[in-house]
Design an enzyme around this catalytic site. Sequence first.
Site, short mmCIF file in Angstrom:
data_model
loop_
_atom_site.label_atom_id
_atom_site.label_comp_id
_atom_site.label_asym_id
_atom_site.label_seq_id
_atom_site.Cartn_x
_atom_site.Cartn_y
_atom_site.Cartn_z
N SER A 177 -4.19 8.79 42.52
CA SER A 177 -4.73 7.88 41.50
C SER A 177 -4.01 6.54 41.48
O SER A 177 -4.65 5.48 41.40
CB SER A 177 -4.65 8.55 40.13
OG SER A 177 -3.31 8.88 39.80
N LYS B 21 11.91 8.66 32.05
CA LYS B 21 10.89 8.65 30.99
C LYS B 21 9.88 9.78 31.18
O LYS B 21 9.28 10.24 30.20
CB LYS B 21 10.19 7.28 30.94
CG LYS B 21 9.51 6.84 32.23
CD LYS B 21 8.06 7.27 32.30
CE LYS B 21 7.46 6.87 33.64
NZ LYS B 21 6.06 7.30 33.78
N ASP C 212 7.59 1.72 29.53
CA ASP C 212 7.03 2.88 30.23
C ASP C 212 7.25 4.16 29.43
O ASP C 212 6.41 5.07 29.43
CB ASP C 212 7.67 3.00 31.62
CG ASP C 212 6.72 3.60 32.65
OD1 ASP C 212 5.63 4.04 32.27
OD2 ASP C 212 7.09 3.62 33.84
#
Length: 343
Positions: free
Chosen positions: A18, A200, A253
């Site tokens: 993706s 993250k 993020d």
Amino acid sequence: MSIDGGPKARVTVIGAGSWGTALALVLADSGHEVTLWAREPEVAAHINAHHSNPSYLKGCSLPEHIRASADYAEALADAEVVLFATPSHVLRTVASAVKPLLRPEQLIISVVKGIENDTYYTMTQVLREVLGGVVSEDQISTLYGPSHAEEVAARKPTVVVVASYSARTAKTVQKLFTSPMFRVYINRDILGVEVSGSIKNIMAIAAGVAEGAGFGDNAIAALVTRGLQEMKRLGMRLGASQDTFAGLAGVGDLVVTCTSGHSRNRTVGKRIGQGEKLEDIISHMNMVAEGVKTTRSVYGWAQRLGVEMPITEAVHAVLFEGLNPRDGVYRLMTREQKEEIIY
């Protein structure tokens, strides 16, 4: 054409998942000649025949001038820029396979997020080691920031950072990607960018667990905030800049990955919080949730360096040690009382 100023560059994207597909679209929109390398020949064939990649990025039409190939030599022929968009755990293998086809003058960009399990290397460190002798470290850069592939492909406004071992390379990559809907800043702290943008994903799993278990918004906000402290703690122990963690690759993020339904890591955590087993979730996923493997790396890294990372420890225990998510939260909530900020 010259990537330092000409209107077009010849870019090969290694990885037609993706994110690789979305960035191929960004580059094609900016007028560059783009080739996508796909691991599966049928994915490459579908892209060439139908100008879409429904296996990894549904509902996105690709420009006809994006071509795809499942052959490394064909995909890399005449490339001036090589962008790696593979899962982190196969980057070393893929980079080793393409090394004989690379040239010293090519720019290398990594958009891979993660920390290698055994070496605790960031992804540009993996590339620097594997490609050494062919491509110098000054030719290597990375792109991080709050950027879900689905929104990038839909041409929604996105802002990221590029970091490199060379200021000249960072400026070149910034120019390569910048478009009206895709803005790129430069960050000189490549280690901080990669560390924060990888950790993250662990925090996104934790936030997903909290949501799936029904712990509420307060718990998720606490996980995001204290997760940021863990990112800073490890990053600064390694020599990263504190300011990086307040930037796009850090808090930017972190927020989007912990709160968005597009986040695969958050989705994995949510399903675990609802009682599903990790192995069952992973076995039915078409794409990789990088935070699962990164949890192993960062947990081991923190243990070796003596860095306190309680959320990471709890996620590791839930994923790999059979700890019940509710017990993990209880463990975090009943830790020794501390000051929020150590001056």
